[in-house]
Design an enzyme around this catalytic site. Structure first.
Site, PDB file in Angstrom:
ATOM      1  N   ASN A  13       4.053   2.776   9.082  1.00 17.97           N
ATOM      2  CA  ASN A  13       3.194   2.186   8.045  1.00 17.97           C
ATOM      3  C   ASN A  13       3.148   0.657   8.195  1.00 17.97           C
ATOM      4  O   ASN A  13       4.165  -0.016   8.012  1.00 17.97           O
ATOM      5  CB  ASN A  13       3.770   2.588   6.680  1.00 17.97           C
ATOM      6  CG  ASN A  13       2.963   2.031   5.521  1.00 17.97           C
ATOM      7  OD1 ASN A  13       2.459   0.916   5.588  1.00 17.97           O
ATOM      8  ND2 ASN A  13       2.861   2.815   4.471  1.00 17.97           N
ATOM      9  N   ASP A  73      12.645   7.087   1.499  1.00 18.79           N
ATOM     10  CA  ASP A  73      11.885   8.183   0.907  1.00 18.79           C
ATOM     11  C   ASP A  73      11.741   7.871  -0.580  1.00 18.79           C
ATOM     12  O   ASP A  73      12.687   7.383  -1.210  1.00 18.79           O
ATOM     13  CB  ASP A  73      12.591   9.525   1.113  1.00 18.79           C
ATOM     14  CG  ASP A  73      11.611  10.688   0.963  1.00 18.79           C
ATOM     15  OD1 ASP A  73      10.402  10.493   1.138  1.00 18.79           O
ATOM     16  OD2 ASP A  73      12.062  11.810   0.647  1.00 18.79           O
ATOM     17  N   LYS A 176       3.855  -6.402  -7.785  1.00 16.80           N
ATOM     18  CA  LYS A 176       4.408  -5.046  -7.689  1.00 16.80           C
ATOM     19  C   LYS A 176       5.717  -5.055  -6.888  1.00 16.80           C
ATOM     20  O   LYS A 176       6.714  -4.469  -7.319  1.00 16.80           O
ATOM     21  CB  LYS A 176       3.388  -4.098  -7.039  1.00 16.80           C
ATOM     22  CG  LYS A 176       3.918  -2.672  -6.920  1.00 16.80           C
ATOM     23  CD  LYS A 176       2.979  -1.723  -6.200  1.00 16.80           C
ATOM     24  CE  LYS A 176       3.722  -0.458  -5.822  1.00 16.80           C
ATOM     25  NZ  LYS A 176       2.966   0.452  -4.968  1.00 16.80           N
TER      26      LYS A 176
END
Ligand code: IMP
Length: 196
Positions: A13, A73, A176
């Site tokens: 990613n 995760d 965030k």
């Protein structure tokens, strides 16, 4: 443990790679990712909890590359749903579904429910020649009944973090990251590696 010169991130990613590089490079640590290795197998995330999946990925990549390896995760745990979707967050509405399908299923499950408290939880696993380490980050909040905001991904449009009125999808990525589950787990890892 000596401070490693290279760390492998068990992810392809680009956002995760970029974000982590920015904090590791000033510490003199070079970050490699799964993009640097073509002949690796896909690691199936089939463990019953976030810890199991994060460790499975980090162990595989440590064995495959010989490098200290980091994997994460994440799950969204909703109280009134007994912690669901949790470890199944990516495939809550089934295999191969979109983020929107998952959000719609969540809103359906919660329709008419008053208690909408939830938390995102990230587990980061770090596996080296000398040990295995876990770091946890939690962000508490609640699930609103209609999507709001265009930023972010996943369940961001329906998650309002505690102390805020905007959803994660309405906050900038910097805002965030400061309060997010993943941001907090990575912060703990950075503290650990800085002291090595
Ligand atoms: P992963 O472990 O980072 O791949 O996350 C698993 C699933 O959790 C994703 O497919 C998303 O649905 C959800 N998720 C993870 N992180 C976030 C986040 O920061 N915001 C919203 N959803 C997320």
């Amino acid at each position: 443990m000596d401070k490693p010169k290279i760390i492998l991130l068990a992810s392809g990613n680009p956002h995760k790679i970029e974000e982590l590089s920015q904090v590791l490079n000033p510490l003199g640590i070079d970050l490699k990712s799964t993009r640097n290795f073509e002949d690796a197998e896909e690691v199936i995330e089939d463990k019953p909890d976030l810890e199991g999946n994060a460790l499975k990925k980090a162990r595989y990549w440590h064995q495959f590359t010989g490098l200290p390896s980091l994997a994460d995760d994440t799950g969204l745990e909703v109280d009134v749903l007994d912690g669901a979707p949790g470890v199944y967050s990516a495939r809550y509405a089934g295999e191969g579904v979109t983020y929107d399908d998952n959000v719609n299923k969540l809103l359906k499950e919660l329709s008419g429910k008053n208690n909408r408290t939830a938390r995102f939880r990230t587990v980061v696993a770090f596996v080296t020649d000398t040990g295995e380490y876990l770091f946890e980050g939690i962000c508490k909040g609640e699930i609103i009944s209609e999507k709001r905001g265009e930023k972010g991904f996943g369940y961001d449009p329906v998650f309002v973090p505690e102390g805020y009125t905007q959803t994660f999808a309405e906050l900038s990525s910097d805002e965030k990251n400061k309060i997010s589950h993943r941001g907090r787990a990575v912060e703990k890892f950075i503290e650990f590696i800085s002291e090595a």
